[in-house]
Design a protein around this motif. Structure first.
Motif, mmCIF file in Angstrom:
data_model
loop_
_atom_site.group_PDB
_atom_site.id
_atom_site.type_symbol
_atom_site.label_atom_id
_atom_site.label_comp_id
_atom_site.label_asym_id
_atom_site.label_seq_id
_atom_site.Cartn_x
_atom_site.Cartn_y
_atom_site.Cartn_z
ATOM 1 N N MET A 1 19.917 44.990 30.694
ATOM 2 C CA MET A 1 21.284 45.053 31.208
ATOM 3 C C MET A 1 21.268 45.136 32.738
ATOM 4 S SD MET A 1 24.298 47.745 30.231
ATOM 5 C CE MET A 1 23.483 49.155 30.978
ATOM 6 N N LEU A 2 22.170 44.429 33.375
ATOM 7 C CA LEU A 2 22.373 44.515 34.820
ATOM 8 C C LEU A 2 23.472 45.546 35.065
ATOM 9 C CD1 LEU A 2 21.813 43.409 37.682
ATOM 10 C CD2 LEU A 2 23.597 41.703 37.251
ATOM 11 N N ASP A 3 23.140 46.577 35.822
ATOM 12 C CA ASP A 3 24.038 47.721 35.983
ATOM 13 C C ASP A 3 24.324 47.956 37.468
ATOM 14 O OD1 ASP A 3 25.542 49.954 35.362
ATOM 15 O OD2 ASP A 3 23.815 51.289 35.231
ATOM 16 N N VAL A 4 25.587 47.825 37.846
ATOM 17 C CA VAL A 4 26.035 48.080 39.217
ATOM 18 C C VAL A 4 26.818 49.383 39.218
ATOM 19 C CG1 VAL A 4 27.407 47.215 41.151
ATOM 20 C CG2 VAL A 4 26.126 45.614 39.716
ATOM 21 N N ARG A 5 26.386 50.322 40.045
ATOM 22 C CA ARG A 5 26.981 51.664 40.018
ATOM 23 C C ARG A 5 27.507 52.057 41.398
ATOM 24 N NH1 ARG A 5 21.732 54.673 37.330
ATOM 25 N NH2 ARG A 5 21.427 53.242 35.556
ATOM 26 N N GLN A 6 28.814 52.213 41.490
ATOM 27 C CA GLN A 6 29.455 52.787 42.674
ATOM 28 C C GLN A 6 28.997 52.109 43.972
ATOM 29 O OE1 GLN A 6 31.852 55.592 42.580
ATOM 30 N NE2 GLN A 6 31.899 54.692 40.535
ATOM 31 N N LEU A 7 28.937 50.781 43.961
ATOM 32 C CA LEU A 7 28.426 50.036 45.105
ATOM 33 C C LEU A 7 29.487 49.939 46.197
ATOM 34 C CD1 LEU A 7 25.827 48.530 45.945
ATOM 35 C CD2 LEU A 7 26.881 46.428 45.108
ATOM 36 N N SER A 8 29.131 50.369 47.401
ATOM 37 C CA SER A 8 30.036 50.323 48.550
ATOM 38 C C SER A 8 29.318 49.694 49.737
ATOM 39 C CB SER A 8 30.509 51.732 48.942
ATOM 40 O OG SER A 8 31.256 52.324 47.911
ATOM 41 N N VAL A 14 34.816 49.799 58.831
ATOM 42 C CA VAL A 14 35.724 49.285 57.793
ATOM 43 C C VAL A 14 35.001 49.217 56.456
ATOM 44 C CG1 VAL A 14 37.165 47.343 57.073
ATOM 45 C CG2 VAL A 14 37.010 47.967 59.504
ATOM 46 N N ARG A 15 35.625 49.686 55.397
ATOM 47 C CA ARG A 15 35.050 49.635 54.063
ATOM 48 C C ARG A 15 35.285 48.228 53.492
ATOM 49 N NH1 ARG A 15 33.244 53.382 50.228
ATOM 50 N NH2 ARG A 15 32.561 54.392 52.144
ATOM 51 N N GLY A 16 34.202 47.464 53.345
ATOM 52 C CA GLY A 16 34.294 46.098 52.824
ATOM 53 C C GLY A 16 34.220 46.017 51.318
ATOM 54 N N LEU A 17 33.589 47.017 50.716
ATOM 55 C CA LEU A 17 33.452 47.084 49.267
ATOM 56 C C LEU A 17 33.493 48.560 48.903
ATOM 57 C CD1 LEU A 17 32.938 44.579 47.435
ATOM 58 C CD2 LEU A 17 30.572 45.340 47.243
ATOM 59 N N ASP A 18 34.308 48.911 47.928
ATOM 60 C CA ASP A 18 34.555 50.331 47.683
ATOM 61 C C ASP A 18 34.231 50.725 46.245
ATOM 62 O OD1 ASP A 18 35.388 52.932 48.217
ATOM 63 O OD2 ASP A 18 37.457 52.505 47.636
ATOM 64 N N ASP A 202 33.084 35.190 29.523
ATOM 65 C CA ASP A 202 33.122 36.350 28.631
ATOM 66 C C ASP A 202 33.960 37.461 29.240
ATOM 67 O OD1 ASP A 202 31.165 35.520 26.503
ATOM 68 O OD2 ASP A 202 29.886 35.326 28.263
ATOM 69 N N ARG A 203 33.831 37.622 30.562
ATOM 70 C CA ARG A 203 34.582 38.637 31.274
ATOM 71 C C ARG A 203 34.931 38.146 32.650
ATOM 72 N NH1 ARG A 203 30.446 42.768 31.462
ATOM 73 N NH2 ARG A 203 31.646 43.750 33.128
ATOM 74 N N LEU A 204 35.933 38.774 33.225
ATOM 75 C CA LEU A 204 36.373 38.463 34.580
ATOM 76 C C LEU A 204 36.526 39.767 35.349
ATOM 77 C CD1 LEU A 204 37.351 36.126 36.453
ATOM 78 C CD2 LEU A 204 39.670 36.603 35.639
ATOM 79 N N LEU A 205 35.971 39.783 36.568
ATOM 80 C CA LEU A 205 36.148 40.921 37.472
ATOM 81 C C LEU A 205 37.147 40.516 38.546
ATOM 82 C CD1 LEU A 205 32.379 41.852 38.088
ATOM 83 C CD2 LEU A 205 33.875 42.693 36.263
ATOM 84 N N LEU A 206 38.255 41.204 38.622
ATOM 85 C CA LEU A 206 39.252 40.984 39.663
ATOM 86 C C LEU A 206 39.057 42.055 40.723
ATOM 87 C CD1 LEU A 206 41.829 39.554 40.729
ATOM 88 C CD2 LEU A 206 43.158 41.153 39.322
ATOM 89 N N ILE A 207 38.748 41.628 41.951
ATOM 90 C CA ILE A 207 38.453 42.603 42.993
ATOM 91 C C ILE A 207 39.271 42.337 44.243
ATOM 92 C CG2 ILE A 207 36.082 42.805 42.110
ATOM 93 C CD1 ILE A 207 35.122 41.449 44.694
ATOM 94 N N ASN A 208 39.517 43.370 44.972
ATOM 95 C CA ASN A 208 39.987 43.307 46.349
ATOM 96 C C ASN A 208 39.446 44.550 47.041
ATOM 97 O OD1 ASN A 208 41.159 42.954 48.809
ATOM 98 N ND2 ASN A 208 43.212 42.520 48.020
ATOM 99 N N ARG A 209 38.187 44.407 47.471
ATOM 100 C CA ARG A 209 37.377 45.504 48.017
ATOM 101 C C ARG A 209 36.986 46.498 46.932
ATOM 102 N NH1 ARG A 209 39.396 46.432 54.283
ATOM 103 N NH2 ARG A 209 39.575 44.199 54.745
ATOM 104 N N GLY A 210 37.919 46.908 46.124
ATOM 105 C CA GLY A 210 37.612 47.708 44.947
ATOM 106 C C GLY A 210 37.784 46.872 43.692
ATOM 107 N N LEU A 211 37.331 47.394 42.573
ATOM 108 C CA LEU A 211 37.478 46.708 41.295
ATOM 109 C C LEU A 211 38.856 47.023 40.720
ATOM 110 C CD1 LEU A 211 36.209 45.009 39.031
ATOM 111 C CD2 LEU A 211 35.321 47.141 38.065
ATOM 112 N N ILE A 212 39.666 45.982 40.572
ATOM 113 C CA ILE A 212 41.035 46.161 40.086
ATOM 114 C C ILE A 212 41.111 46.050 38.571
ATOM 115 C CG2 ILE A 212 43.348 45.111 40.099
ATOM 116 C CD1 ILE A 212 42.823 44.478 43.075
ATOM 117 N N ALA A 213 40.365 45.103 38.006
ATOM 118 C CA ALA A 213 40.391 44.928 36.553
ATOM 119 C C ALA A 213 39.084 44.292 36.101
ATOM 120 C CB ALA A 213 41.576 44.064 36.127
ATOM 121 N N ASP A 214 38.659 44.647 34.900
ATOM 122 C CA ASP A 214 37.425 44.145 34.306
ATOM 123 C C ASP A 214 37.679 43.968 32.822
ATOM 124 O OD1 ASP A 214 34.942 43.696 33.203
ATOM 125 O OD2 ASP A 214 34.018 45.530 33.958
ATOM 126 N N GLY A 215 37.573 42.718 32.343
ATOM 127 C CA GLY A 215 37.800 42.470 30.926
ATOM 128 C C GLY A 215 37.900 40.986 30.650
#
Length: 248
Positions: A1-8, A14-18, A202-215
């Motif tokens: 499994m590829l696991d991304v945890r709290q990546l910022s 400026v916070r580019g990824l939160d 299978d899934r879509l990640l919607l992001i805008n600096r943070g993760l808005i939706a995953d499913g």
């Protein structure tokens, strides 16, 4: 499994990824979508260690991904590639075997067969002697997909692979992605315009600096989620081939 945890990721102050977290199982095709400047490319580069993360971790099979980069095939955005470099299609793909062979070993019959099979898979073998700069945008993208295939990787990370490609190339790419899924590979692909390819995910990640939706795409692409991602510029940001019923 590829696991991304709290990546910022921070750009100066400026916070580019939160604090983005998600995981991908083998045999899954996961898309990333979001407005320009949302952090799609930043996410992929931070996962690979190409840009420093302010916090968080990325693991594959419970080990840091940056220690296993030989298992990763990465295709950057077209703007990051020097298309004027005088190299043939064959040699672009053959470079994928360098990591396995070492810089000072000549490729043998097995390596050449892997390169040939990769080029045939994307219907570019007949142009193997052509310089990369002489190809169309779609053909160039297929060559770099062949290069990724020749790496025989377990994880495929592609940044905006559909930009500027023709219908034939899109079809071939989607067929390759489907085959890689059947082979149990992990695929994470960013795009600002998924169009009809959404149903392949299978899934879509919607992001805008943070993760808005995953499913699943139908659960992610709701008016509420899209407004959170795109804000007041939602209608101007939408691609014309998206299903208008989503926004009624």
């Amino acid at each position: 499994m590829l696991d991304v945890r709290q990546l910022s990721v921070n750009y100066r102050e400026v916070r580019g990824l939160d604090r983005i977290s998600f995981h991908i199982e083998p045999g899954q095709l996961v898309g990333i979508i979001g407005p320009n400047g949302a952090g799609k490319s930043t996410l992929i580069k931070a996962m690979l260690g190409l840009i420093p993360a302010a916090s968080g971790a990325v693991h594959y099979c419970n080990c840091p991904l940056h220690q296993q980069l030989q298992k990763v095939a990465y295709i950057p955005q077209r703007s990051q590639i020097d298309w004027d470099f005088p190299i043939t299609v064959w040699n672009v793909v053959l470079m994928a075997r360098t990591r396995h062979l070492g810089w000072f070993r000549r490729p043998g019959a097995a390596a050449k067969e892997i390169v040939k099979a990769a080029l045939e898979r994307v219907e570019m073998y007949s142009l193997r002697h052509r310089r990369i700069g002489e190809l169309s945008g779609g053909q160039q993208q297929r060559v770099f997909l062949a290069r990724a295939l020749a790496q025989q990787a377990e994880i495929f990370l592609l940044d905006e692979p559909f930009t500027g490609v023709d219908a034939k190339t899109e079809r071939i790419m989607l067929e390759v992605f489907a085959q890689l899924k059947r082979e149990g590979k992990i695929l994470l692909i960013s795009s600002h315009d998924w169009g009809g390819a959404l149903n392949q995910l299978d899934r879509l990640l919607l992001i805008n600096r943070g993760l808005i939706a995953d499913g699943s795409p139908d659960r992610v692409m709701t008016p509420e989620n899209l407004c959170r991602a795109y804000g007041t510029n939602l209608q101007n940001s939408l691609q014309p081939d998206w299903d208008n019923t989503l926004f009624c």
